[in-house]
Design an enzyme around this catalytic site. Structure first.
Site, mmCIF file in Angstrom:
data_model
loop_
_atom_site.group_PDB
_atom_site.id
_atom_site.type_symbol
_atom_site.label_atom_id
_atom_site.label_comp_id
_atom_site.label_asym_id
_atom_site.label_seq_id
_atom_site.Cartn_x
_atom_site.Cartn_y
_atom_site.Cartn_z
ATOM 1 N N TYR A 1 0.683 -1.188 -0.096
ATOM 2 C CA TYR A 1 -0.052 -0.029 0.143
ATOM 3 C C TYR A 1 0.688 1.392 0.108
ATOM 4 C CZ TYR A 1 -4.243 -2.733 1.237
ATOM 5 O OH TYR A 1 -5.344 -3.336 1.320
ATOM 6 N N TYR B 1 -0.064 -9.821 0.641
ATOM 7 C CA TYR B 1 0.526 -9.130 1.245
ATOM 8 C C TYR B 1 0.764 -9.706 2.887
ATOM 9 C CZ TYR B 1 -3.138 -6.392 2.807
ATOM 10 O OH TYR B 1 -4.416 -5.927 3.492
ATOM 11 N N ARG C 1 -2.163 -12.007 3.383
ATOM 12 C CA ARG C 1 -3.802 -11.832 3.216
ATOM 13 C C ARG C 1 -3.841 -12.248 1.770
ATOM 14 N NH1 ARG C 1 -7.279 -8.464 4.389
ATOM 15 N NH2 ARG C 1 -8.705 -10.297 3.830
ATOM 16 N N HIS D 1 -6.959 -9.026 -2.546
ATOM 17 C CA HIS D 1 -8.357 -8.329 -2.198
ATOM 18 C C HIS D 1 -8.337 -6.843 -2.624
ATOM 19 C CE1 HIS D 1 -5.938 -7.628 1.391
ATOM 20 N NE2 HIS D 1 -6.579 -6.450 1.643
ATOM 21 N N HIS E 1 -10.526 -3.600 -1.306
ATOM 22 C CA HIS E 1 -11.466 -2.849 -0.206
ATOM 23 C C HIS E 1 -12.411 -2.203 -0.809
ATOM 24 C CE1 HIS E 1 -8.919 -3.858 3.327
ATOM 25 N NE2 HIS E 1 -7.762 -3.899 2.430
HETATM 26 FE FE LIG Z 1 -5.896 -4.807 2.633
#
Ligand SMILES: [Fe+2]
Length: 242
Positions: free
Chosen positions: A109, A148, A158, A161, A163
């Protein structure tokens, strides 16, 4: 419940309900966030109170295209994600604000607390938004996010995905959740995905590959429909944010 070994072992206690367990033991931080008092029911008259209305000119022309927000194109697998937002009776929700945020193709991110040693992409911010059209349809162009690691438990990763936040036309039509990609090998190991306890409800969080949305020589297409309602088997489950 054990989280050191995998696949994770699900607890027998269904917790808050069959759809989402908000104090899910495998997802550590829910311990501090889940309500420990009885939930408050919203008065019936608030159910129909009109929510915010977003005019099309409040959005930028390229807000829906996460690959076109910088000088160059981001690295990664280009994808189109599209679907319909409907209420629990199947009626389209027009003018609903759909916002997305996601990691880049390397699984990172653009955020100061993300210390995952994967490269940042100067051509990718990872946030987009659009309004649904007359038929409740939304559409984003982006790159497939990478998996990640996160600190929930040993070797925790994870699944890929995106959000989502959706503002419908009523205050009760608000949903924050995550969309997943079909066939992800990390599903059995992810406490967030598995905090949605009902397998059929979990399936509602997984987009499907869609050849009609796929654009020849350009991008793979995924279809993900969203049902905003007051619960029930067809309603897209809400997840705790990370
Ligand atoms: Fe996330």
């Amino acid at each position: 419940m054990q989280i050191e070994d995998s696949p994770i072992v699900l607890p027998d206690d269904p917790g808050f309900g069959p759809e989402v367990q908000v104090d899910y033991p495998g997802y550590r931080s829910t311990r501090w966030r889940a309500p420990d008092r009885p939930l408050v029911t919203m008065p019936e008259e608030l159910h129909d109170l009109a929510g915010p209305v977003f005019a099309p000119d409040t959005l930028g022309e390229r807000d829906y295209d996460l690959t076109a927000q910088h000088e160059g194109e981001p690295l990664g697998e280009r994808i189109v994600v599209s679907g319909r937002v409907v209420d629990q009776d199947g009626r389209p929700l027009r003018g609903a604000l759909v916002e997305v945020w996601q990691a880049n193709a390397g699984g990172r991110y653009r955020h100061e607390v993300d210390r995952h040693p994967a490269p940042l992409d100067p051509n990718f911010s990872g946030a987009g938004r659009c309004l649904t059209d007359e038929d409740g349809r939304y559409r984003f162009v982006t790159v497939k996010p990478g998996a990640y690691p996160w600190g929930n438990h040993e070797n925790a990763w994870r699944p890929a995905h995106i959000h989502y936040s959706i503002f419908g036309r009523l205050f009760t039509q608000r949903l924050v959740t995550q969309m997943y990609f079909p066939g992800d090998p990390l599903f059995p190991y992810d406490p967030i995905f598995n905090s949605v306890r009902d397998p059929r409800s979990r399936e509602l969080l997984v987009a499907r590959f869609d050849l009609e949305t796929t654009q020849p020589d350009w991008a793979l297409g995924f279809r993900w429909d969203i049902v905003l309602g007051r619960g029930g088997s067809a309603t897209t489950p809400m997840e705790e944010a990370e």
